[in-house]
Design a protein around this motif. Sequence first.
Motif, PDB file in Angstrom:
ATOM      1  N   ALA A  92       0.863  -1.188   0.000  1.00  0.00           N
ATOM      2  CA  ALA A  92       0.000   0.000   0.000  1.00  0.00           C
ATOM      3  C   ALA A  92       0.899   1.237   0.000  1.00  0.00           C
ATOM      4  N   SER A  93       0.405   2.317  -0.581  1.00  0.00           N
ATOM      5  CA  SER A  93       1.227   3.523  -0.719  1.00  0.00           C
ATOM      6  C   SER A  93       1.511   4.199   0.620  1.00  0.00           C
ATOM      7  N   TRP A  94       0.649   3.999   1.616  1.00  0.00           N
ATOM      8  CA  TRP A  94       0.827   4.645   2.924  1.00  0.00           C
ATOM      9  C   TRP A  94       1.801   3.889   3.823  1.00  0.00           C
ATOM     10  N   CYS A  95       2.268   2.723   3.375  1.00  0.00           N
ATOM     11  CA  CYS A  95       3.066   1.810   4.201  1.00  0.00           C
ATOM     12  C   CYS A  95       4.567   2.070   4.000  1.00  0.00           C
ATOM     13  N   PRO A  96       5.273   2.646   4.994  1.00  0.00           N
ATOM     14  CA  PRO A  96       6.708   2.927   4.828  1.00  0.00           C
ATOM     15  C   PRO A  96       7.562   1.706   4.477  1.00  0.00           C
ATOM     16  N   PRO A  97       7.353   0.517   5.096  1.00  0.00           N
ATOM     17  CA  PRO A  97       8.164  -0.627   4.674  1.00  0.00           C
ATOM     18  C   PRO A  97       7.913  -1.030   3.214  1.00  0.00           C
ATOM     19  N   CYS A  98       6.666  -0.850   2.738  1.00  0.00           N
ATOM     20  CA  CYS A  98       6.358  -1.129   1.325  1.00  0.00           C
ATOM     21  C   CYS A  98       7.147  -0.177   0.436  1.00  0.00           C
ATOM     22  N   ARG A  99       7.145   1.098   0.797  1.00  0.00           N
ATOM     23  CA  ARG A  99       7.889   2.109   0.036  1.00  0.00           C
ATOM     24  C   ARG A  99       9.384   1.802   0.067  1.00  0.00           C
ATOM     25  N   ALA A 100       9.848   1.297   1.198  1.00  0.00           N
ATOM     26  CA  ALA A 100      11.273   1.008   1.341  1.00  0.00           C
ATOM     27  C   ALA A 100      11.707  -0.137   0.425  1.00  0.00           C
ATOM     28  N   GLU A 101      10.872  -1.169   0.287  1.00  0.00           N
ATOM     29  CA  GLU A 101      11.284  -2.320  -0.517  1.00  0.00           C
ATOM     30  C   GLU A 101      10.911  -2.197  -1.988  1.00  0.00           C
ATOM     31  N   LEU A 125      -3.238  -2.536  -1.913  1.00  0.00           N
ATOM     32  CA  LEU A 125      -4.302  -2.650  -0.913  1.00  0.00           C
ATOM     33  C   LEU A 125      -4.684  -1.298  -0.314  1.00  0.00           C
ATOM     34  N   ASP A 126      -4.433  -0.212  -1.035  1.00  0.00           N
ATOM     35  CA  ASP A 126      -4.920   1.100  -0.594  1.00  0.00           C
ATOM     36  C   ASP A 126      -6.441   1.104  -0.620  1.00  0.00           C
ATOM     37  N   ASP A 127      -7.075   1.789   0.341  1.00  0.00           N
ATOM     38  CA  ASP A 127      -8.532   1.918   0.323  1.00  0.00           C
ATOM     39  C   ASP A 127      -8.982   2.681  -0.921  1.00  0.00           C
ATOM     40  N   ASN A 128      -8.182   3.672  -1.299  1.00  0.00           N
ATOM     41  CA  ASN A 128      -8.447   4.459  -2.500  1.00  0.00           C
ATOM     42  C   ASN A 128      -7.361   4.114  -3.512  1.00  0.00           C
ATOM     43  N   MET A 129      -7.725   3.337  -4.544  1.00  0.00           N
ATOM     44  CA  MET A 129      -6.685   2.849  -5.449  1.00  0.00           C
ATOM     45  C   MET A 129      -5.981   3.945  -6.225  1.00  0.00           C
ATOM     46  N   SER A 130      -6.566   5.136  -6.321  1.00  0.00           N
ATOM     47  CA  SER A 130      -5.884   6.225  -7.022  1.00  0.00           C
ATOM     48  C   SER A 130      -4.604   6.638  -6.285  1.00  0.00           C
ATOM     49  N   GLY A 150     -11.991  -9.656  -4.809  1.00  0.00           N
ATOM     50  CA  GLY A 150     -12.639 -10.569  -3.868  1.00  0.00           C
ATOM     51  C   GLY A 150     -11.740 -10.764  -2.664  1.00  0.00           C
ATOM     52  N   ASN A 151     -12.051 -11.757  -1.867  1.00  0.00           N
ATOM     53  CA  ASN A 151     -11.258 -12.031  -0.666  1.00  0.00           C
ATOM     54  C   ASN A 151      -9.891 -12.603  -1.024  1.00  0.00           C
ATOM     55  N   ILE A 152      -8.904 -12.271  -0.193  1.00  0.00           N
ATOM     56  CA  ILE A 152      -7.564 -12.820  -0.363  1.00  0.00           C
ATOM     57  C   ILE A 152      -7.427 -13.978   0.624  1.00  0.00           C
ATOM     58  N   PRO A 153      -7.088 -15.173   0.150  1.00  0.00           N
ATOM     59  CA  PRO A 153      -6.934 -16.321   1.061  1.00  0.00           C
ATOM     60  C   PRO A 153      -5.881 -16.051   2.138  1.00  0.00           C
ATOM     61  N   ASP A 154      -6.183 -16.456   3.367  1.00  0.00           N
ATOM     62  CA  ASP A 154      -5.275 -16.229   4.498  1.00  0.00           C
ATOM     63  C   ASP A 154      -3.898 -16.843   4.301  1.00  0.00           C
ATOM     64  N   ILE A 155      -3.824 -17.923   3.539  1.00  0.00           N
ATOM     65  CA  ILE A 155      -2.534 -18.582   3.347  1.00  0.00           C
ATOM     66  C   ILE A 155      -1.549 -17.656   2.610  1.00  0.00           C
ATOM     67  N   LEU A 156      -2.090 -16.691   1.858  1.00  0.00           N
ATOM     68  CA  LEU A 156      -1.247 -15.746   1.133  1.00  0.00           C
ATOM     69  C   LEU A 156      -1.053 -14.450   1.901  1.00  0.00           C
ATOM     70  N   TYR A 157      -2.129 -13.925   2.484  1.00  0.00           N
ATOM     71  CA  TYR A 157      -2.048 -12.615   3.139  1.00  0.00           C
ATOM     72  C   TYR A 157      -2.938 -12.598   4.373  1.00  0.00           C
ATOM     73  N   SER A 158      -2.334 -12.248   5.507  1.00  0.00           N
ATOM     74  CA  SER A 158      -3.114 -12.242   6.751  1.00  0.00           C
ATOM     75  C   SER A 158      -3.116 -10.882   7.446  1.00  0.00           C
ATOM     76  N   GLY A 159      -2.794  -9.818   6.719  1.00  0.00           N
ATOM     77  CA  GLY A 159      -2.920  -8.482   7.291  1.00  0.00           C
ATOM     78  C   GLY A 159      -1.633  -7.701   7.444  1.00  0.00           C
ATOM     79  N   SER A 160      -0.471  -8.324   7.308  1.00  0.00           N
ATOM     80  CA  SER A 160       0.805  -7.613   7.457  1.00  0.00           C
ATOM     81  C   SER A 160       1.266  -7.067   6.111  1.00  0.00           C
ATOM     82  N   LEU A 161       1.630  -5.792   6.107  1.00  0.00           N
ATOM     83  CA  LEU A 161       2.172  -5.171   4.902  1.00  0.00           C
ATOM     84  C   LEU A 161       3.606  -4.757   5.140  1.00  0.00           C
ATOM     85  N   ALA A 181      11.925  -6.492   2.880  1.00  0.00           N
ATOM     86  CA  ALA A 181      13.072  -7.273   2.399  1.00  0.00           C
ATOM     87  C   ALA A 181      13.648  -6.579   1.172  1.00  0.00           C
ATOM     88  N   ASP A 182      14.827  -7.009   0.769  1.00  0.00           N
ATOM     89  CA  ASP A 182      15.476  -6.480  -0.430  1.00  0.00           C
ATOM     90  C   ASP A 182      15.497  -7.595  -1.469  1.00  0.00           C
TER      91      ASP A 182
END
Length: 200
Positions: A92-101, A125-130, A150-161, A181-182
């Motif tokens: 997500a764009s608001w997520c500093p670790p996402c921006r870092a990697e 996963l931004d609430d506003n995709m723009s 649709g829903n994302i299966p928990d085995i792939l994503y459980s809430g951590s960005l 990660a790098d």
Amino acid sequence: MENLKIWIRKNGSTAILTVLFIILLVNKDEKAWLMRQAASTGILNSSISESKEGRHVSAKVSYTGLMLKNEDGTMIDVSALQNKVIFINFWASWCPPCRAEFPSVQKLYDRYRNNPEMVFLTVNLDDNMSLGKSYLKEKSFTVPFLTPAGNIPDILYSGSLPTTVVLDKKGEIRLHHKGLADYSKDSFYKQIDELLNEKS
């Protein structure tokens, strides 16, 4: 006022470091830069695991529900991507670790984008995709912009960005990494090459 000048003279470096620290805490891009420096050491990275024969069947079943759509609205069914190595990154764009990697994700994409046996699914996963689109445009990133359909299966994503998942050609989850990660390290490229060379 005179006391303040004396304090600044005695504690100038502390004051400067405090101001810099506050800037790092407030500014997303500066925070991302600092995190990127930590990630570049490789300490935070996970490794692609060895194949566990037989496990890929149950893993496939549990993420068959992952449907994505691209900017044009075209639907992508992940379970239909047979015999390919799949790199999935939830961000997500608001997520500093996402921006870092993200610069390392872009480098990985640039390296393998023309390989027909590799697929990149960078899922915003931004609430506003723009906001996600604007971030990619602002930073000149060219990775695919995808959103969940649709829903994302928990085995792939459980809430951590961010969360990154790599599937081998059999559909087995070989990497599941939560956090920064790098992905632009030669050691990671080597692991991806090994997956690409495996028989499906």
